[in-house]
Design a protein around this motif. Structure first.
Motif, PDB file in Angstrom:
ATOM      1  N   SER A   1      15.076  11.649   1.893  1.00 20.26           N
ATOM      2  CA  SER A   1      15.080  13.062   1.537  1.00 20.26           C
ATOM      3  C   SER A   1      15.466  13.219   0.066  1.00 20.26           C
ATOM      4  N   VAL A   2      14.823  14.191  -0.611  1.00 22.54           N
ATOM      5  CA  VAL A   2      15.138  14.407  -2.028  1.00 22.54           C
ATOM      6  C   VAL A   2      16.577  14.887  -2.209  1.00 22.54           C
ATOM      7  N   LYS A   3      17.184  15.326  -1.115  1.00 25.59           N
ATOM      8  CA  LYS A   3      18.541  15.857  -1.229  1.00 25.59           C
ATOM      9  C   LYS A   3      19.606  14.783  -1.073  1.00 25.59           C
TER      10      LYS A   3
ATOM     11  N   ILE B   1      21.859  14.231  -4.059  1.00 26.31           N
ATOM     12  CA  ILE B   1      22.695  15.406  -4.302  1.00 26.31           C
ATOM     13  C   ILE B   1      23.857  15.420  -3.320  1.00 26.31           C
ATOM     14  N   TYR B   2      23.536  15.206  -2.066  1.00 22.78           N
ATOM     15  CA  TYR B   2      24.577  15.268  -1.034  1.00 22.78           C
ATOM     16  C   TYR B   2      25.591  14.140  -1.220  1.00 22.78           C
TER      17      TYR B   2
ATOM     18  N   ARG C   1      26.455  12.641  -3.943  1.00 23.66           N
ATOM     19  CA  ARG C   1      27.335  12.906  -5.078  1.00 23.66           C
ATOM     20  C   ARG C   1      28.411  13.932  -4.708  1.00 23.66           C
ATOM     21  N   GLN C   2      27.982  14.942  -3.939  1.00 21.70           N
ATOM     22  CA  GLN C   2      28.939  15.977  -3.561  1.00 21.70           C
ATOM     23  C   GLN C   2      30.021  15.423  -2.650  1.00 21.70           C
TER      24      GLN C   2
ATOM     25  N   ARG D   1       5.738   5.502  -1.483  1.00 25.08           N
ATOM     26  CA  ARG D   1       5.925   6.672  -0.638  1.00 25.08           C
ATOM     27  C   ARG D   1       7.312   7.274  -0.840  1.00 25.08           C
ATOM     28  N   LYS D   2       7.468   8.464  -0.308  1.00 20.54           N
ATOM     29  CA  LYS D   2       8.773   9.123  -0.378  1.00 20.54           C
ATOM     30  C   LYS D   2       9.625   8.551   0.743  1.00 20.54           C
TER      31      LYS D   2
ATOM     32  N   LEU E   1       0.825  -1.220   0.000  1.00 23.32           N
ATOM     33  CA  LEU E   1       0.000   0.000   0.000  1.00 23.32           C
ATOM     34  C   LEU E   1       0.852   1.261   0.000  1.00 23.32           C
ATOM     35  N   TRP E   2       1.927   1.228   0.760  1.00 17.84           N
ATOM     36  CA  TRP E   2       2.744   2.439   0.896  1.00 17.84           C
ATOM     37  C   TRP E   2       4.049   2.338   0.107  1.00 17.84           C
TER      38      TRP E   2
END
Lengths: 496, 303
Positions: free
Chosen positions: B290-292, B295-296, B298-299, B286-287, B282-283
């Motif tokens: 974190s969307v970051k 990015i983090y 890779r940095q 879901r997200k 069901l879930w």
């Protein structure tokens, strides 16, 4: 016709210099409190960029706003079934890391560190946990396209562009950015209000400001998810959600909101719009390409006698109608058709309009040769630095024609003023540009005047608050006659 | 003025003396009365709190015959035992352990709720009932009382009724909870019961046959059961049916399959697994992070 009044706004992006003064003014007044450190009710983003919170525009991630559902709209992430399913866990809500973890520095260490061979440093300390932390990101980490691989390249609006177009956009010669200051849009069809299970959010009758009642808020945080602009924030200290209040205490005393007042580039305009509340549902459910026009049709002509009559029947004060007639927002949005709402496809009918940045090109690159000889001073709007498709994704739900139209108007005004002040342009070129958008010189001069020379009172036409009348919408004033000034206002404590 | 004051003083003194006299007579009366009524109170308290399992003369039931126990044990020992026999056993008292073993590990419910005075009045009652000549017949040698066990002759219908009462197919007349919610018996046709309280498969022989069970079911001495059936007592016929059923269960014990697994617990584990899988499905979209995060990461890698 159900005429109501709405305090609306225009931000002129060509004038924004990205100084963040507005954000700081807001922070100092409203969000400089425990639990609110991470909030930026006003923030300035760089476009292309991922914004704050990161990728807020991507509703596949955050499920904010409305989606078309036949003749009406339904919330993308909330509702009876979806709400029940996620009653104990709201999976699409941004987490603190999607914003950023606020921090300060241990400045005292600079003074109190014992003598040693190294310079003492002030290490970063989280404002949430109080522990030492490694700073990972901030609210504007993508400022001026900083770290463009990670931020600018991941702008959600680029998805509409082909990869060739994207490459062209990031060529050094064409590379550009503009700023996008954002506050709460005080929408006509606010998803945050619709999603609140406690009924804590409401849209003020007298001026349409959307507020959260701190005493009724029960920390469901449905508004945080539902707002597609992510302009409702949860305060972890008070256990209540908060959002931009459009500085209503300032508005009520005739002052412009702090971010408007402090704006260095004078990009902000504020004024009353009269609108027909009966048309809201139909406008919100319009097909994507007609969304902007449908929203424009909601706003009424404040000079129309029929509108004035209906407005008075609805209890709108004469002074408010006069303010609507003088409203700079009405001129930019309805008369000159220069301002567009941000992401109308979220279907919340936002009341903050943007005059897009023109960003024309004066040269072309072919085979590595930088060619500055062009047919006229500026190339046509289609060859602007920012592709029209990109701007259409921001301001017109993908309707490129709408953005091109606005750009041509802006270009006509610019050509006309170049003709007036410098006089180096071919008159035929100017008049053809003006004729193409049916603009006369007086209009062009008026646009120029309001854009460049407007005084404080021309930019902010704030109607008298008439609190004596608006309070009567909420309660019978006779009930509390003789009691005013007594009792305590509760401090928001966590919990009930 | 002065005379008045003296008068007041005098009358005060007189009052004080009167009160003292009264107090003295009241306390004297109290002591005398207490001595006289101890045994009387004790009898009532004994019936109320002990009578279900114990008799004073007349043989052992669930617990031992208490004839002469007050002379055999010290009062201090008896008090400790009454308040918490387990605590006494744990403290390493050999006598206490021997008694517990003799009665098949059936723990006497703690009577810590009774005030010391009440317990002592019960002892007084036991002492008064224990005739001098019968003291020599100690509890260790007390013979089990021979009572006619009517449930041996129970009809199959009665046993069936008892079974139905046990599993809850028949509601109890006064609305008490069914036995199976806390107890288990190993008997064909009865689903595995609760594990909260003791297994009742051999309860019939363990707790003293008809007489013992009737006593227990009539006025349950175990705290949880006392609470459950205080307002909703079992009726005579229900008790008879249950006793007949327990008798049958006890007798049939050798013929029953020994069921060591409880299908309910398997069901619980499988059900939990099912619910977890459903939640995962069901879930699923879901997200999760974190969307970051990308990015983090890779940095960090490029440093």
């Amino acid at each position: 016709m159900d005429v109501r009044s709405q305090v609306s706004m225009v931000f002129h992006l060509d004038k924004c210099i990205g100084c963040h003064t507005c954000s700081i003014a807001c922070k100092n007044i409203w969000t400089d409190r425990k639990g609110a450190e991470y909030m930026w009710w006003n923030n300035v983003e760089t476009k292309p960029g991922t914004g704050y919170p990161t990728k807020w525009e991507n509703q596949d991630i955050y499920k904010g706003g409305w989606e078309k559902n036949g003749d009406t709209v339904s919330l993308k992430g909330a509702g009876k079934f979806k709400g029940l399913k996620n009653i104990f866990h709201n999976p699409h809500m941004p987490v603190l890391d999607d914003y950023y973890e606020p921090w300060t520095y241990k400045y005292q260490d600079l003074f109190t560190a014992p003598e040693g061979n190294d310079q003492p440093t002030a290490t970063a300390v989280s404002l949430v946990t109080g522990e030492h932390m490694d700073v990972q990101s901030g609210p504007n980490w993508d400022d001026d396209m900083g770290g463009s691989i990670d931020y600018a390249r991941q702008d959600v609006n680029l998805q509409k562009l082909s990869s060739a177009e994207q490459e062209a956009m990031f060529q050094l010669e064409r590379m550009t950015f503009h700023y996008l200051p954002r506050i709460c849009n005080h929408c006509l069809n606010p998803a945050c209000v619709a999603s609140c299970p406690s009924g804590a959010l409401y849209k003020r009758g007298e001026d349409g400001i959307v507020l959260i009642n701190q005493e009724r808020c029960r920390a469901w945080r449905m508004c945080v998810t539902a707002c597609p602009y992510k302009k409702s924030y949860y305060n972890w200290n008070t256990g209540k959600s908060e959002k931009c209040v459009l500085c209503y205490p300032r508005l009520e005393s005739g002052q412009a909101p702090a971010c408007f007042h402090s704006c260095v580039g004078r990009i902000r305009y504020l004024g009353v719009m009269l609108y027909d509340a009966d048309k809201i549902e139909a406008a919100a459910a319009a097909p994507d390409d007609q969304l902007v026009n449908a929203q424009m049709d909601i706003y009424l002509d404040p000079f129309d006698p029929e509108v004035i009559k209906q407005a008075k029947l609805n209890g709108i004060a004469d002074s408010t109608i006069t303010a609507a007639q003088n409203s700079p927002v009405y001129k930019f949005v309805k008369v000159w058709k220069l301002a567009l709402p941000l992401h109308p496809e979220f279907r919340t009918l936002p009341n903050l309009f943007y005059v897009p940045a023109l960003l024309p090109t004066m040269a072309t690159v072919a085979d590595g040769v930088y060619n500055t000889t062009s047919k006229s001073l500026w190339n046509g709007v289609e060859s602007n630095r920012l592709p029209m498709k990109y701007l259409a994704s921001l301001f017109s739900a993908g309707n490129t024609g709408q953005v091109v139209d606005v750009m041509k108007r802006l270009m006509a005004v610019r050509l006309h003023r170049r003709g007036v002040t410098v006089g180096d342009l071919n008159a035929a070129e100017i008049s053809s540009a003006m004729n193409e958008v049916n603009m006369d010189k007086e209009t062009a001069d008026a646009i120029f005047r309001l854009t460049a020379l407007a005084t404080f009172d021309e930019r902010f036409v704030i109607p008298p608050a008439h609190r004596e009348e608006s309070i009567e919408m909420l309660e019978n004033t006779a009930d509390v006659k003789g009691n005013t000034g007594f009792g305590f206002k509760e401090t928001p404590a966590r919990g009930l | 003025m002065r005379t008045e004051n003296t008068n007041v003083k005098l009358s005060n003194m007189y009052n004080m003396r009167k009160i003292k006299n009264h107090l003295a007579s009241i306390s004297l009366c109290f002591v005398l009365c207490a001595a006289g009524t101890n045994a009387q109170n004790g009898e009532a308290l004994f019936k109320q709190n002990c009578g279900v399992c114990h008799k004073v003369g007349g043989g052992r039931m669930v617990g031992p015959d208490l004839m002469g126990v007050t002379t055999k044990r010290s009062e201090d020992w008896l008090l400790k035992w009454t308040k918490s026999s387990q605590a006494l056993v744990k403290s390493g008292d050999a006598d206490a352990k021997a008694i517990l073993d003799e009665f098949g590990g059936v723990v006497m419910p703690d009577q810590a709720h009774l005030p010391d005075a009440d317990i002592k009045s019960i002892f007084a009652f036991i002492a008064s009932k224990s005739a001098p000549e019968s003291v020599s017949a100690s509890i260790d040698t007390a013979k089990k009382e021979v009572v006619p066990d009517a449930s041996n002759n129970a009809t199959p219908e009665q046993i069936e009724t008892g079974k139905n009462i046990f599993v809850g197919s028949y509601a109890l007349a006064n609305g008490g909870p069914s036995c199976i919610s806390c107890h288990n018996v190993n008997y064909s046709g009865v689903m595995p019961g609760g594990l909260l309280a003791k297994d009742l498969t051999s309860v019939y022989s363990r707790l003293g046959g008809d007489a013992g069970l009737q006593g227990i079911l009539g006025a349950p001495p175990f705290p949880a059961m006392t609470q459950s059936y205080k307002e909703k007592p079992l009726t005579e016929s229900e008790i008879a049916a249950l006793v007949a059923f327990f008798n049958k269960v006890d007798k049939d014990k050798p013929n029953q399959l020994v069921n060591t697994t409880n299908p309910l617990s398997y069901g619980g584990v499988i059900g939990l697994g099912g619910i977890l899988v459903l939640i995962y499905i069901l879930w699923y979209s879901r997200k999760k992070v974190s969307v970051k995060k990308d990015i983090y990461n890779r940095q960090i890698k490029s440093i």
